[in-house]
Design an enzyme around this catalytic site. Structure first.
Site, PDB file in Angstrom:
ATOM      1  CD  GLU A 322      -3.580   0.727   2.102  1.00  0.00           C
ATOM      2  OE1 GLU A 322      -4.066   0.058   2.399  1.00  0.00           O
ATOM      3  OE2 GLU A 322      -3.177   1.887   3.248  1.00  0.00           O
ATOM      4  CG  HIS A 351       6.627 -30.264   2.617  1.00  0.00           C
ATOM      5  ND1 HIS A 351       7.519 -31.345   2.151  1.00  0.00           N
ATOM      6  CD2 HIS A 351       7.445 -29.817   4.041  1.00  0.00           C
ATOM      7  CE1 HIS A 351       8.498 -31.658   3.213  1.00  0.00           C
ATOM      8  NE2 HIS A 351       8.604 -30.823   4.554  1.00  0.00           N
ATOM      9  CE  LYS A 455     -11.270   2.300   1.434  1.00  0.00           C
ATOM     10  NZ  LYS A 455     -10.489   3.451   2.943  1.00  0.00           N
TER      11      LYS A 455
END
Length: 530
Positions: A322, A351, A455
């Site tokens: 950000e 793994h 937003k």
């Protein structure tokens, strides 16, 4: 490169920071001879910009704000006495409130003392507190933490199911600077509904951490919530963990926040000094610059070999991405900067994706985080002369060597143990490294216009949903396709959005939308249930 040369390079480039119990090894980064000399003028400029920021320069120019998360650890460094006093008062208030909760002075009405915390927040208001809670928590926590960190109804239901009847002993922290963040507001309303359904009085178990005179602040005052703690406009969410945002839930959990803040303050002190080779935050920033060509050309893989640090890479994703992910530089040039962060934990990652790291696309550099202390006390042998912790250390250094042998670059941060001081130091180290790196690539680390764009787009879609539902209320019984509805609303260009909204609505009983599925799913018809 043979082993004697590797040992010499390790000794030459090891940054040892005994003040915070941390070492940084950059010897396995393949920066060229003369790199530090070439970058020194830029690094000195970054030191100067950081000093100006700490002295109160306007850093978030979009909102005309200072950036002062460093003052949280050292109130005396704040640019004015009023700010310093507010920080000190808040620190005392956090400690006093937590103590009163622990000793039962503050308790649910007529019930047993609080035993659980429900933290409602999003982004920096959740990621930092979650990281600290997981890294430093134990079965003996004074209050056990839970989080609403999304607006996912199923996720909310899972947390409420975990709490069950203990909701009556749960202290709710609602964290939102503006008080209007939709995800946090939704979580608060969901919590209110759950409390009411259980016959509980929500305000008598609620605390607000928010900006002065925000909608949340006014609600908490009007309803007489248990307490209110401040969020200042000069603290960004992703750097708020050493404010009340992170310190209040940590203190309630039973974590020694004095030591957490002390670790951050000590790290601030050593990373403030303008001596590049002795400054671990400066070295991190320079290695990021080297590894990515200063343009985000490679990803940062964070590999902590400790279960307690599994959330660290998730926390760093927001702090770094950000801050660094910006379209424009400070001169208005389009640069599309960024630094992608991902990670897991050792040795689980061996793994999972280390195969690709060693032999696949060389589009990354790694940061190993080594914790020397395995556990409190002795470990049983898992074979003669070796413990499970010995294996963990072996896997770390074996993976580091395997990557190096194939030309893959890495750094290693080593700490003694995962304790409050260490966690505070790691938080402060990366906060400062982000600031330095932003200066090196000439972007503003302290605003986030892209987040605001998302937003606004979400708000627009919810407004469109209201129009769609209103149309369906007046519509034909046989219903209409998304394309027909979009045309009727004069929104032909948004037919796809209309389809997605209707498909979601039909999958849930909340709005009474029905979907008559067609073989061509996009031609399905939608109507309201009678």
């Amino acid at each position: 490169m043979d082993h004697p040369k590797l040992w010499k390079r390790y000794r030459d480039y090891l940054c040892n920071c005994p003040e915070i119990g941390l070492t940084l090894d950059i010897s396995r980064m393949a920066f060229p001879d003369g790199f530090f000399d070439t970058m020194e003028p830029r690094m000195q400029r970054a030191f100067g910009e950081m000093a100006a920021l700490e002295e109160g320069a306007i850093a978030n120019r979009d909102e005309n704000r200072m950036v002062g998360h460093y003052w949280l650890r050292d109130p005396g460094s704040a640019p004015d006495a009023r700010t310093a006093a507010e920080i000190e008062f808040t620190l005392r208030s956090v400690g006093e409130f937590s103590s009163e909760v622990h000793d039962g002075t503050i308790a649910p009405p007529g019930r047993r003392p609080f035993s659980h915390i429900l933290v409602i927040g999003i982004g920096g208001s959740a990621l930092g507190p979650q990281f600290v809670a997981d890294a430093l928590g134990s079965p003996g926590d004074r209050l056990h933490p839970h989080f609403f960190d999304n607006t996912d109804p199923d996720g909310i239901d899972r947390v409420l199911a975990e709490l069950g009847p203990r909701l009556a002993e749960t202290l709710v922290l609602v964290i939102s600077k503006s008080g209007g963040t939709k995800e946090t507001r939704n979580g608060m309303l969901e919590a209110r509904h759950a409390f009411a359904a259980a016959g509980l009085d929500f305000p008598k178990q609620a605390v607000a951490v928010t900006g002065r005179d925000s909608d949340l602040d006014r609600t908490a005052a009007d309803e007489k919530w248990l307490a209110r703690f401040p969020m200042w406009d000069w603290v960004g969410g992703r750097t708020s963990v050493t404010s009340a945002v992170g310190l209040l839930p940590a203190a309630l959990q039973g974590i020694d926040i004095t030591l957490l803040v002390e670790g951050a303050r000590r790290c601030d002190a050593i990373t403030r000094l303008p001596v590049t080779r002795k400054n671990p935050a400066a070295l991190l920033a320079l290695m990021w610059y080297h590894a990515t060509d200063g343009q985000g050309a490679r990803d940062m893989v964070v590999l902590p070999y400790k279960d307690r640090l599994v959330l660290f890479s998730r926390y760093l994703q927001q702090l770094i991405m950000e801050s660094i992910g910006k379209e424009l530089d400070r001169d208005g040039n389009r640069v599309n900067q960024g630094l992608t962060v991902y990670g897991n934990k050792g040795s689980t990652d061996q793994h999972a994706y280390v195969q690709q790291l060693r032999e696949g696309v060389p589009n990354f550099f790694a940061t190993f985080i080594e914790v020397l202390q395995d556990r409190q006390g002795c470990s049983p042998p898992v074979e003669p002369g070796a413990t499970s912790g010995d294996y963990l250390a072996g896997f770390l250094h074996g993976t580091r060597s395997a990557l190096f042998e194939n030309g893959r670059e890495s750094m290693t941060i080593t700490v003694e143990a995962v304790v409050p001081r260490t966690v505070g130091a790691l938080i402060a180290l990366y906060e400062r490294a982000v600031g330095f790196y932003a200066s090196l690539v000439n972007i503003n680390a302290y605003h986030q216009p892209g987040v605001e764009a998302g937003k606004k787009a979400a708000t627009a879609l919810l407004e469109l949903q209201a129009e769609i539902l209103d149309f369906l209320r007046r519509g034909r019984e046989e219903g209409a396709t998304a394309e027909e509805i979009a045309a009727a609303l004069g929104r032909e260009e948004q037919a796809e959005s209309v389809f997605h909204i209707l498909r979601h609505a039909a999958a849930n009983p909340d709005h009474g939308v029905r979907m008559a599925v067609s073989s061509d799913i996009c031609a399905s018809r939608f109507s309201l249930a009678p």
